[in-house]
Design a protein around this motif. Structure first.
Motif, short mmCIF file in Angstrom:
data_model
loop_
_atom_site.label_atom_id
_atom_site.label_comp_id
_atom_site.label_asym_id
_atom_site.label_seq_id
_atom_site.Cartn_x
_atom_site.Cartn_y
_atom_site.Cartn_z
N ALA A 70 0.88 -1.19 -0.10
CA ALA A 70 0.11 0.05 0.04
C ALA A 70 0.93 1.10 -0.15
N GLY A 71 2.01 1.27 0.87
CA GLY A 71 2.63 2.27 0.85
C GLY A 71 3.54 2.51 -0.63
N SER A 72 3.89 1.51 -1.14
CA SER A 72 4.42 1.54 -2.44
C SER A 72 3.67 2.27 -3.51
N VAL A 73 2.19 1.83 -3.39
CA VAL A 73 1.47 2.29 -4.56
C VAL A 73 1.55 3.77 -4.31
N LEU A 74 1.45 4.18 -3.09
CA LEU A 74 1.31 5.79 -2.89
C LEU A 74 2.66 6.39 -3.46
N THR A 75 4.02 5.88 -3.19
CA THR A 75 5.07 6.60 -3.78
C THR A 75 5.35 6.50 -5.06
N TYR A 76 5.10 5.15 -5.50
CA TYR A 76 5.23 4.93 -6.99
C TYR A 76 4.38 5.73 -7.96
N THR A 77 3.10 6.20 -7.33
CA THR A 77 2.18 6.88 -8.17
C THR A 77 2.28 8.31 -7.89
N THR A 78 2.94 8.90 -6.90
CA THR A 78 2.76 10.21 -6.50
C THR A 78 4.12 10.71 -6.66
N SER A 79 4.49 11.88 -7.22
CA SER A 79 5.63 12.48 -7.29
C SER A 79 5.95 12.90 -5.89
N ALA A 80 7.33 13.37 -5.46
CA ALA A 80 7.85 13.71 -4.28
C ALA A 80 7.01 15.05 -4.08
N THR A 81 6.78 15.99 -4.99
CA THR A 81 6.39 17.38 -4.61
C THR A 81 4.66 17.35 -4.24
N GLU A 82 4.11 16.43 -5.21
CA GLU A 82 2.84 16.21 -4.88
C GLU A 82 2.78 15.81 -3.67
N LEU A 83 3.33 14.66 -3.28
CA LEU A 83 3.32 14.27 -1.95
C LEU A 83 3.59 14.95 -0.83
N THR A 84 4.56 16.07 -0.95
CA THR A 84 4.71 16.83 0.23
C THR A 84 3.48 17.97 0.22
N ASP A 85 3.14 18.35 -1.02
CA ASP A 85 1.88 19.40 -1.12
C ASP A 85 0.76 18.65 -0.58
N ALA A 86 0.57 17.38 -0.81
CA ALA A 86 -0.54 16.77 -0.03
C ALA A 86 -0.53 16.75 1.40
N ILE A 87 0.77 16.47 1.65
CA ILE A 87 0.60 16.36 3.23
C ILE A 87 0.70 17.71 3.94
N GLU A 88 1.26 18.75 3.15
CA GLU A 88 1.07 20.00 3.84
C GLU A 88 -0.70 20.40 4.00
N ARG A 89 -1.33 20.20 2.96
CA ARG A 89 -2.57 20.53 2.98
C ARG A 89 -3.47 19.58 3.96
N VAL A 90 -3.19 18.23 4.03
CA VAL A 90 -3.85 17.56 4.88
C VAL A 90 -3.59 17.92 6.28
N LEU A 91 -2.50 18.13 6.76
CA LEU A 91 -1.95 18.78 8.01
C LEU A 91 -2.32 20.18 8.34
N SER A 92 -2.71 20.93 7.27
CA SER A 92 -2.90 22.39 7.68
C SER A 92 -3.71 22.79 8.86
N PRO A 93 -4.77 21.82 9.14
CA PRO A 93 -5.33 22.27 10.61
C PRO A 93 -4.33 22.49 11.56
N LEU A 94 -3.44 21.70 11.53
CA LEU A 94 -2.33 21.92 12.68
C LEU A 94 -1.51 23.39 12.78
N ASN A 95 -2.07 24.27 11.77
CA ASN A 95 -1.51 25.47 12.05
C ASN A 95 -2.30 26.29 13.14
N LEU A 96 -3.34 25.63 13.36
CA LEU A 96 -4.30 26.33 14.35
C LEU A 96 -3.58 26.32 15.63
N ILE A 97 -2.81 25.17 15.94
CA ILE A 97 -2.23 25.02 17.08
C ILE A 97 -0.70 25.52 17.21
N LYS A 98 -0.47 26.36 16.25
CA LYS A 98 0.80 27.00 15.93
C LYS A 98 2.05 26.16 15.62
#
Ligand SMILES: Nc1ncnc2c1ncn2[C@@H]1O[C@H](COP(=O)(O)OP(=O)(O)O)[C@@H](O)[C@H]1O
Ligand SMILES: [Mg+2]
Lengths: 289, 283
Positions: free
Chosen positions: B127-155
């Motif tokens: 499952a992890g390989s599917v994610l990394t094989y099909t998603t470029s590194a920039t897309e992936l970090t971009d996605a992580i940034e957006r998914v985690l963006s609610p954490l901005n609320l706790i500074k």
């Protein structure tokens, strides 16, 4: 028998992946004792890949490399020997400097060969003299040198191994004209004084023309010509189709020749070309366009 | 020699999975991993395996790449399987034997635990390989940034972390290439990297590590300058060229995943023991 001979060399990068790339396609070529051979080609034409196969760093996908008639890939020992007999200076060699002092860095190669201390010392001194590094720099850290000095220190590190053949991959890339000239002069001197064969990779036709006895032209991994510089430059098409630019001087001589003048285009320095023109003028030819 | 690192490498080709929104892929992958661990019996694990199989088939990435990503696990999975087989004592005893005076026995519980464990680890890595094989590194970090963006609320400065990660990922291939080059260059000077004891091997690393460190610092400084020259000053007020937008295929994937959850839940509740019973009958 040639000193170093390459037969039908092929190299394929990243086989069995979507990044597969054939970098060298069926190249034959040879270097005789005491010769200076040039390899020219556009960026990405496979020059670096080819020279790494010549000293056994890359194992060819197919084809053979022989040194004095012996296959360098025959066994571990022959491969090990080839590394020392065929010295390779990489592109931008200054990035491989690592030791505390320039002296120690230059002695890295010779001490890996298992030489005596006195012999190492002699080689380091003579190599640094050849490349024009003043003795007071030898005790400095290599990271404190200027760009040109770093380059020369790195080249000295390979020269100190006193190989039978010295291969330099774009030794003048990124240097100022003066630094470039120094490196080229050094190559000629090494060749003259020790009769070491030299293979020099470049995409600068001018350097190659002045220095080399023979030139290998690469295009897209294939050898399109292997001949003397005069013959190769006479075939303007080959050179230009390979994405290279003829030296301005050669271009001028060629255009004179095309006008029907009996000009010898194999004059690659300004002085020689001027002499040639004066000779033509004395013989009563009109030179103005 | 360093080209064999496959886990975590983007495999560029065209497939519906490559085109999926990276955020959806990221969240579904995390959820899928959770699902693997809540699958309580063989029927439920079979459901997740089938789901994953279909997902893998849709990626157009050669199956050999997935097998390659499983290779590093063989030893770990092998050892833990053996330990599970020998030490888990529950259920019917299948057979017993003596080695060097040790009384060992394998039970049905041990066998099932070992199989569960192996299956789960394999599914997880694939499952992890599917994610990394099909998603470029920039897309992936971009996605992580957006998914985690609610954490901005706790500074927590999510953007900076994402930027650091993008840069780190971006420079992995460069570093590998550089290491390869420096290794070749030192080998050309007769450096012996492959023989000798531990001490001489460690010593042989110095001519490689020092140039690598020096050039990494140089690169980092140059990159910092280049970023400042383009007026980079952190995430505040930064807008994006590529807006992420959910498409039909993303909603479809989510629906499929919900169906899979349903299947696993049903298997967990109603199919408990069926396969156990089958095995017991066979034995
Ligand atoms: N390590 C590598 N992996 C994959 N492809 C490579 C690698 N090194 C070079 N290539 C490819 O091989 C071709 C020849 O490269 P190279 O020998 O470096 O050419 P040159 O030195 O003439 O510029 C290029 O197309 C390059 O992209
Ligand atoms: Mg090159």
């Amino acid at each position: 028998m040639a000193l170093l001979e390459a037969q039908k060399l092929e190299y394929i990068y990243s086989q069995k992946t979507p990044f597969v790339k054939q970098a060298v396609k069926g190249v034959d070529f040879c270097v005789e004792k005491g010769e200076i051979v040039g390899i020219i080609g556009h960026t990405g034409s496979g020059k670096s890949t080819l020279v790494q196969m010549l000293n056994g760093l890359l194992k060819p996908t197919s084809g053979s490399v022989t040194l004095n008639g012996e296959d360098i890939f025959a066994n571990k020992k022959s491969l090990h020997d080839a590394r020392f007999k065929i010295g390779l200076v990489f592109q931008y060699p200054e990035y491989q400097l690592f030791d505390e002092t320039v002296y120690k860095d230059i002695s890295f190669g010779p001490s890996n060969m298992g030489l005596e201390k006195d012999e190492i010392d002699r080689r380091v001194i003579s190599a640094s003299k050849l490349v024009g590094l003043p003795p007071h720099l030898l005790n400095k850290s290599p990271f404190d040198l200027s760009g040109g000095e770093k380059r020369r220190a790195a080249i000295a590190g390979v020269v100190a191994m006193e190989p039978e053949i010295l291969i330099l991959d774009e030794p003048t890339a990124g240097l100022d004209p003066k630094g470039r000239q120094r490196i080229l002069d050094m190559i000629v001197e090494l060749n003259k004084t020790t009769n070491t064969s030299v293979v020099i990779v470049s995409h600068n036709m001018e350097d190659i023309a002045k220095l080399c006895n023979k030139v290998l032209v690469l295009k897209g991994g294939e050898a399109v010509a292997f001949d003397t510089p005069e013959k190769i430059f006479a075939e303007t098409d080959i050179v230009e189709q390979s994405g290279l630019i003829l030296p301005a001087l050669t271009k001028m001589l060629i255009s004179l020749k095309n006008k029907g003048l009996p000009v010898n285009i194999a004059n690659f320095s300004v002085n020689d070309a001027v002499k040639e023109l004066i000779r033509l003028k004395k013989e009563g030819y009109k030179l103005d366009a | 020699m360093l080209n064999d690192i496959t886990f975590g490498q983007f495999f560029p080709c065209s497939s519906p999975i490559h085109k999926m929104d990276a955020r959806v892929k990221l969240i579904l992958t995390v959820a899928f991993i959770a699902l693997i661990f809540v699958s309580q019996n063989f029927a439920a694990l079979l459901c997740t395996a089938v789901g994953l199989f279909i997902y893998v088939m849709l990626t157009n990435v050669p199956v050999r790449m997935y097998i390659k990503s499983l290779k590093p696990l063989i030893i770990i999975v092998g050892i833990t399987s053996i330990l599970n087989l020998l030490y888990v004592k529950s259920g019917q005893e299948l057979f017993a034997f003596d080695i060097f005076g040790w009384n060992l026995s394998v039970t049905l519980g041990g066998v099932t635990t070992a199989i569960y464990m192996t299956l789960r680890v394999c599914l997880l890595v694939i499952a992890g390989s599917v994610l990394t094989y099909t998603t470029s590194a920039t897309e992936l970090t971009d996605a992580i940034e957006r998914v985690l963006s609610p954490l901005n609320l706790i500074k927590i400065d999510v953007h900076s972390f994402a930027m650091m990660m993008t840069i780190a990922l971006r420079f992995i291939p460069t570093l590998i290439e550089e290491t390869d080059k420096i290794m070749s260059a030192q080998k050309a000077r007769g450096a012996d990297l492959e023989s000798g004891g531990i001490k001489s091997r460690l010593k042989a690393l110095i001519p490689i590590l020092i140039p690598l460190l020096v050039s990494s610092f140089r690169r980092a400084l140059e990159l910092a300058d280049a970023m400042e020259c383009r007026c980079y000053h952190g995430g505040e007020g930064r807008t994006r060229v590529k807006q992420m937008k959910l498409a039909f295929r993303d909603y479809f994937a989510i629906v499929c995943f919900v169906v899979l959850i349903g299947a696993v839940v049903i298997s967990n509740i109603y199919l408990e023991g069926i396969i156990y019973a089958l095995i017991t009958v066979i034995i």
